[in-house]
Design an enzyme around this catalytic site. Structure first.
Site, PDB file in Angstrom:
ATOM      1  NE  ARG A 238      -3.779  -2.264   2.278  1.00 30.90           N
ATOM      2  CZ  ARG A 238      -4.627  -2.611   3.249  1.00 30.90           C
ATOM      3  NH1 ARG A 238      -4.732  -1.849   4.319  1.00 30.90           N
ATOM      4  NH2 ARG A 238      -5.361  -3.698   3.145  1.00 30.90           N
TER       5      ARG A 238
ATOM      6  CD  GLU B 191      -8.222  -1.650  10.700  1.00 34.19           C
ATOM      7  OE1 GLU B 191      -8.255  -2.484   9.780  1.00 34.19           O
ATOM      8  OE2 GLU B 191      -8.124  -0.421  10.510  1.00 34.19           O
TER       9      GLU B 191
ATOM     10  NE  ARG C  34      -1.907  -1.950  11.577  1.00 31.72           N
ATOM     11  CZ  ARG C  34      -2.634  -0.858  11.539  1.00 31.72           C
ATOM     12  NH1 ARG C  34      -3.785  -0.817  12.209  1.00 31.72           N
ATOM     13  NH2 ARG C  34      -2.259   0.202  10.866  1.00 31.72           N
TER      14      ARG C  34
ATOM     15  NE  ARG D  88      -1.284   4.773   9.149  1.00 34.52           N
ATOM     16  CZ  ARG D  88      -2.577   4.452   9.166  1.00 34.52           C
ATOM     17  NH1 ARG D  88      -3.144   4.028   8.059  1.00 34.52           N
ATOM     18  NH2 ARG D  88      -3.289   4.556  10.264  1.00 34.52           N
TER      19      ARG D  88
ATOM     20  CB  SER E 282     -11.218  -4.158   8.552  1.00 32.10           C
ATOM     21  OG  SER E 282     -12.334  -3.348   8.282  1.00 32.10           O
TER      22      SER E 282
END
Length: 428
Positions: A262, A349, A391, A277, A352
């Protein structure tokens, strides 16, 4: 994408759903675009029908030896033939204008999605507390990792720039263990089929799951018509593109552990330290393909499968129902699982889970044939993280840290670590 017929049938409901997303009414604009498309189609059809009729008249005129009339009719046919490419182009342009506008509109939220403009409108759904005493403070993962020399951001920056990391030794093995543990859990206990998909996909696949065209700046292009996947949702969901499944085949459940890429174009200045991130990370993805009446039930099931990872790791977490202003573009309803990270003294988070209804299926032309002669309809698609490996590594490091800087290995991971029970802290 959206069904223009459904919009025509109930434009007020469509606009109400867009309003819940914080968007202005669009039904009138879409119907006008569809009217233009229909007008272009009608014009092209009328011209073709006229040519067909003229051909018959030419034959009759020649049979009657009326050369003047035949010549006149042939001139009109020639004119219509000249106009045909323009009419076809107008038809294509009108259809493209409607399709592009529809493709840029987010999915309609389910009725039970809470209202809200951003993350502050999210609502807690449930939570799970670890059996261990919860740490309320501690070192962050990058402090622990850098102190041991097993997490190297400087080396990664020399290789690739910012938002990358090099893991070494026991930390590299711990990340590998986490991914393997998740795959074994989802395939062995939850009934998902493991897939090893390509991580380079064509533009059509990215369009199918709605990463393109709207989120082009967040993606990494890789040569002509190839894209690096931002998540295995893309190849796994597109496994059913341009196909008609039998209802008896459903549900299909796929899982994959892949690297994900990403650009994080909208994250400038956010989470610049550490692994939260990154441009490249590993994730275990869950994807389900269901009949429409089963998708809500499947959504709850997928959420429970993702939660099982954190329960077995004995990590404190909460589940949040995302509000209309915070959920993703393709989602009808989303649950976020947020894990407790004591280094930041907050929840972050880690998964999801979204139900997309027929939104992606329309973009992929993925359908199923219903039993008992009920015809062909679009499948429903769902996707979720099961979970983000990097994560999870952060959560394990921070929640299982010890005062001496070592990290205890959760019991669920020890079989994957060759019996290792802790990652030693820095040598003094």
């Amino acid at each position: 994408m959206h069904d223009i017929r459904a919009i025509r049938e109930n434009p007020e409901a469509f606009d109400r759903d867009l309003e819940r997303r914080g968007l202005a009414p669009l039904s009138a604009e879409l119907i006008a675009l569809d009217d233009a498309r229909k007008g272009a189609v009608s014009a092209a059809q009328a011209a073709q029908e006229r040519r067909n009729a003229l051909s018959k008249e030419i034959g009759a005129a020649k049979k009657a030896k009326d050369e003047a009339r035949a010549t006149e009719l042939m001139a009109e046919v020639a004119r219509l033939k000249e106009e045909a490419p323009g009419l076809e182009a107008a038809q294509g342009e009108a259809a493209k204008a409607l399709d592009e506008r529809l493709a840029a509109i987010p999915n309609r939220p389910k009725d039970d999605v809470p209202p809200g403009a951003d993350e502050h409108g999210n609502v807690e759904y449930r939570r799970f507390d670890s059996s261990r005493e919860r740490l309320t403070q501690g070192r962050q993962h990058f402090e622990l990792g850098e102190a041991t020399g097993l997490m190297d951001f400087e080396a990664a920056a020399k290789l690739s720039g910012s938002r990358f990391v090099v893991l070494k030794g026991q930390l590299a093995r711990l990340e590998r263990a986490l991914g393997q543990f998740m795959l074994d859990l989802h395939t062995g206990e939850h009934g998902y089929t493991e897939v090893v998909p390509p991580v380079l996909v064509r533009e059509e696949a990215m369009f199918g799951t709605a990463q393109l065209p709207k989120f082009r700046d967040d993606q990494f292009a890789a040569g002509e018509n190839f894209w690096l996947i931002p998540t295995a949702e893309v190849p796994l969901t597109n496994l059913v593109r341009e196909s008609i499944l039998a209802e008896d085949e459903l549900p299909l459940r796929f899982t994959a552990l892949t690297p994900c890429f990403r650009a994080e174009a909208g994250a400038a200045g956010r989470d610049t330290r550490g692994m939260l991130r990154q441009h490249q990370f590993n994730k275990v993805e869950l994807v389900s393909i269901t009949a429409p009446e089963k998708s809500a039930e499947e959504h709850e099931r997928m959420l429970a499968c993702a939660e099982a990872v954190l329960k077995k790791l004995d990590l404190t977490y909460r589940v949040m129902t995302l509000c209309t202003g915070d959920m993703g573009f393709a989602s009808q309803k989303t649950y976020d699982i947020e894990v407790w990270v004591p280094g930041q003294q907050t929840y972050r988070e880690i998964s999801s889970c979204s139900v997309c209804g027929e939104f992606q299926a329309r973009r992929m032309n993925a359908r199923y044939r219903a039993k008992e002669g009920r015809g062909v309809g679009f499948v429903h698609t769902l996707n979720g993280s099961g979970v983000a490996v990097g994560r999870a590594l952060i959560a394990v490091m921070e929640n299982y840290q010890n005062p001496d800087g070592s990290v205890t290995i959760p019991s669920a991971l020890q079989p994957y670590m060759g019996g290792l029970t802790r990652i030693e802290g820095p040598k003094n």
